[in-house]
Enzyme design. Structure first.
Site, PDB file in Angstrom:
ATOM      1  N   GLY A  46       0.849  -1.189   0.000  1.00 25.46           N
ATOM      2  CA  GLY A  46       0.000   0.000   0.000  1.00 25.46           C
ATOM      3  C   GLY A  46       0.881   1.233   0.000  1.00 25.46           C
ATOM      4  N   GLN A  51       2.925   9.868   1.982  1.00 26.68           N
ATOM      5  CA  GLN A  51       4.270   9.294   2.036  1.00 26.68           C
ATOM      6  C   GLN A  51       5.167   9.788   0.911  1.00 26.68           C
ATOM      7  OE1 GLN A  51       2.499   5.173   2.446  1.00 26.68           O
ATOM      8  NE2 GLN A  51       4.374   4.901   3.615  1.00 26.68           N
ATOM      9  N   CYS A  91       5.987  -0.450   7.602  1.00 15.78           N
ATOM     10  CA  CYS A  91       5.658   0.772   6.868  1.00 15.78           C
ATOM     11  C   CYS A  91       6.879   1.214   6.074  1.00 15.78           C
ATOM     12  CB  CYS A  91       5.246   1.869   7.844  1.00 15.78           C
ATOM     13  SG  CYS A  91       4.780   3.400   7.021  1.00 15.78           S
ATOM     14  N   LEU A  92       6.655   1.575   4.827  1.00 17.80           N
ATOM     15  CA  LEU A  92       7.761   2.048   3.988  1.00 17.80           C
ATOM     16  C   LEU A  92       8.373   3.331   4.547  1.00 17.80           C
ATOM     17  CD1 LEU A  92       6.079   1.356   0.546  1.00 17.80           C
ATOM     18  CD2 LEU A  92       7.973   0.073   1.564  1.00 17.80           C
ATOM     19  N   HIS A 133      -4.322   1.440   7.739  1.00 20.48           N
ATOM     20  CA  HIS A 133      -2.947   1.947   7.859  1.00 20.48           C
ATOM     21  C   HIS A 133      -2.737   3.126   6.895  1.00 20.48           C
ATOM     22  CE1 HIS A 133       1.602   1.060   8.008  1.00 20.48           C
ATOM     23  NE2 HIS A 133       1.491   1.845   6.950  1.00 20.48           N
ATOM     24  N   GLU A 134      -3.236   2.971   5.654  1.00 19.76           N
ATOM     25  CA  GLU A 134      -3.075   4.041   4.647  1.00 19.76           C
ATOM     26  C   GLU A 134      -3.930   5.257   5.003  1.00 19.76           C
ATOM     27  OE1 GLU A 134      -0.640   3.447   3.058  1.00 19.76           O
ATOM     28  OE2 GLU A 134      -0.607   1.265   2.964  1.00 19.76           O
ATOM     29  N   HIS A 137      -2.251   7.390   7.451  1.00 21.48           N
ATOM     30  CA  HIS A 137      -1.245   8.283   6.845  1.00 21.48           C
ATOM     31  C   HIS A 137      -1.895   9.596   6.389  1.00 21.48           C
ATOM     32  CE1 HIS A 137       2.486   6.025   6.703  1.00 21.48           C
ATOM     33  NE2 HIS A 137       1.940   4.979   6.101  1.00 21.48           N
TER      34      HIS A 137
HETATM   35  O1  GNR Z   1       3.967  -2.696   2.579  1.00 17.94           O
HETATM   36  C1  GNR Z   1       3.305  -2.545   3.614  1.00 17.94           C
HETATM   37  N1  GNR Z   1       2.949  -3.649   4.313  1.00 17.94           N
HETATM   38  C2  GNR Z   1       2.054  -3.637   5.370  1.00 17.94           C
HETATM   39  C3  GNR Z   1       1.965  -4.783   6.149  1.00 17.94           C
HETATM   40  C4  GNR Z   1       1.071  -4.829   7.205  1.00 17.94           C
HETATM   41  C5  GNR Z   1       0.252  -3.747   7.453  1.00 17.94           C
HETATM   42  C6  GNR Z   1       0.343  -2.600   6.692  1.00 17.94           C
HETATM   43  C7  GNR Z   1       1.234  -2.555   5.647  1.00 17.94           C
HETATM   44  S1  GNR Z   1       1.326  -1.124   4.649  1.00 17.94           S
HETATM   45  C8  GNR Z   1       2.965  -1.195   4.094  1.00 17.94           C
HETATM   46  C9  GNR Z   1       3.247  -0.126   3.055  1.00 17.94           C
HETATM   47  C10 GNR Z   1       3.080   1.219   3.685  1.00 17.94           C
HETATM   48  O2  GNR Z   1       3.856   1.737   4.438  1.00 17.94           O
HETATM   49  N2  GNR Z   1       1.961   1.841   3.435  1.00 17.94           N
HETATM   50  O3  GNR Z   1       1.688   3.009   4.024  1.00 17.94           O
HETATM   51 NI    NI Z   2       2.807   3.052   5.864  1.00 13.37          NI
END
Ligand code: GNR
Ligand code: NI
Length: 186
Positions: A46, A51, A91-92, A133-134, A137
């Site tokens: 995601g 980001q 998270c990236l 999660h997104e 952000h």
């Molecule tokens: O790549 C991602 N893997 C992930 C794994 C478990 C829960 C959420 C994520 S999102 C993350 C990519 C990212 O940072 N998206 O904002």
């Molecule tokens: Ni993230």
């Protein structure tokens, strides 16, 4: 096509609140393409516009193993959340760190696609967790905010040190290929 730079914690720009999207034009379509390219290259499942330093309510996801299920959510709203559970997240923007987070494992979401068409969708498991999660952000929130202050400070200090070491070696952020392989087999 273009690879976009991903902001890393504790960059204060990750704390911005994204604005609703009202214009659905070619610039937006190009941005969605660039975000998919950046997410797939990272690799991640995601990516939120925040980001990549774009403070608009836009996110992309693809949780499939073969990267064949791209999803775009613009101005997303959660209509229902159910079945709270724990999943390990990464998270990236917090590369190399993973920890458990409690979230609804089922959500119903309303959003617009890149042409402005409104749709509703039900998501469960990793898709539901990733969407939340997104969406966090887009509100300036990171998964580490759910952890203890002790853990968050430890992560912050580690990433600040890595950033300093990188700068002193003269490595630009775009050439660091050590992003977290979060949720993706490689
Ligand atoms: O790549 C991602 N893997 C992930 C794994 C478990 C829960 C959420 C994520 S999102 C993350 C990519 C990212 O940072 N998206 O904002
Ligand atoms: Ni993230």
């Amino acid at each position: 096509m273009a690879l976009l730079d991903i902001l890393e914690y504790p960059d204060p720009r990750l704390r911005n609140r994204a604005e609703p999207i009202t214009v659905f034009d070619a610039v937006l379509v190009k941005r969605v393409k660039d975000m998919f390219e950046t997410m797939y290259a990272a690799p991640g499942i995601g990516l939120a516009a925040t980001q990549v330093n774009v403070h608009q309510r836009l996110l992309v996801m693809d949780v499939s193993q073969d990267r064949s299920a791209p999803m775009v959510f613009i101005n997303p709203e959660i209509l229902e959340r159910r079945e709270v559970g724990v999943m390990e997240e990464g998270c990236l923007s917090v590369p190399g760190y993973f920890d458990d987070v409690e979230r609804a494992q089922y959500v119903k979401v309303r959003a617009q696609d890149q042409h402005g068409i409104t749709f509703e969708r039900e998501l469960s498991g990793l898709e539901a967790v990733c969407l939340q999660h997104e969406m966090d952000h887009l509100d300036g929130k990171l998964f580490v905010d759910y952890l203890s202050l002790l853990k968050r400070d430890r992560v912050r200090r580690k990433l600040e040190k890595e950033r300093k070491d990188r700068a002193s070696r003269g490595v630009s952020p775009a050439t660091t290929a050590d992003k977290a392989a979060v949720g993706v087999e490689r």
